[in-house]
Design a protein around this motif. Structure first.
Motif, PDB file in Angstrom:
ATOM      1  N   SER A   2       0.802  -1.227   0.000  1.00 46.86           N
ATOM      2  CA  SER A   2       0.000   0.000   0.000  1.00 46.86           C
ATOM      3  C   SER A   2       0.833   1.273   0.000  1.00 46.86           C
ATOM      4  N   SER A  37       2.016   5.358   4.793  1.00 41.45           N
ATOM      5  CA  SER A  37       0.819   5.803   5.519  1.00 41.45           C
ATOM      6  C   SER A  37       1.282   6.507   6.787  1.00 41.45           C
ATOM      7  N   TRP A  38       0.324   7.197   7.411  1.00 41.08           N
ATOM      8  CA  TRP A  38       0.662   7.945   8.617  1.00 41.08           C
ATOM      9  C   TRP A  38      -0.128   7.410   9.802  1.00 41.08           C
TER      10      TRP A  38
END
Length: 216
Positions: free
Chosen positions: A173, A176-177
């Motif tokens: 993916s 991300s955070w």
């Protein structure tokens, strides 16, 4: 000499106090590390009994005394302008400094070190200020820029460290955070600890790199 150095003489302050009348005399203290070793025009005038206090009391031929403080300072500047060599000038008191009260401004004295070659030509050698009896050297433009850049870089570094704790990468993916790390997640805790350790090492290295040559 370090720009953070300072000088204070409690004995002088306790005996005479500190005003615009004796600020030059205080700066010319023999133990003051900021004063020049050369004989100054101020000392030449002093041996003649000429200083701001005596000029206020007796005045001059063109201006009989007693004189107010501002006129006494003007006459002292005129007397200095007749001599050549290294001199210390007491700059006029500022009346509007943001963030300072009138009481604080009255405790601030600015002294300029110059080398005078003629009546109208001087070369500035340094700026000093006395704040509540403590003498400091005014920082250079280079020093101010260096300090501002260092503070900016430190803030950016801390911001990057804080964001790096929240960044996660997954091959499927991408990035991300995660702004709320799970305190019970060992992976989060280990990652955060490694970032903190890197920050400490960076600060320690910065301190070591900024040591003066004699301390390395």
């Amino acid at each position: 000499m370090s720009e953070s150095a300072s000088f204070v003489d409690p004995a002088f302050l306790a005996r005479f106090g500190l005003t615009r009348i004796n600020a030059i005399d205080y700066f010319l203290h023999p133990l003051n590390p900021f004063r020049t070793k050369a004989k100054t025009s101020n000392e030449v005038l002093g041996m003649q009994g000429i200083n701001i206090g005596t000029l206020m009391q007796w005045g001059t031929g063109a201006r009989p005394g007693p004189l107010p403080l501002d006129q006494g300072e003007d006459e002292y500047r005129v007397a200095l302008s007749r001599l050549t060599g290294e001199q210390y000038e007491l700059l006029p008191m500022s009346t509007n400094i943001e963030g300072m009260t009138p009481q604080q401004m009255s405790a601030l004295f600015t002294i300029r070190h110059v080398h005078r070659t003629s009546h109208n030509h001087t070369t500035v050698l340094g700026i000093y200020y006395i704040l509540e009896g403590v003498i400091y050297k005014s920082p250079t433009v280079r020093g101010l820029m260096k300090a501002n850049i260092a503070r900016t870089l430190a803030g950016l570094s801390e911001a990057c460290d804080a964001l790096s704790v929240c960044a996660r990468y997954d091959p499927s993916s991408g990035y991300s955070w995660k702004f709320d790390p799970d305190e019970d997640d060992d992976e989060d805790n280990k990652f955060y600890s490694s970032i903190q350790e890197k920050r400490k090492r960076r600060r320690r290295q910065t301190i070591l790199d900024n040591r003066r040559p004699g301390e390395r």
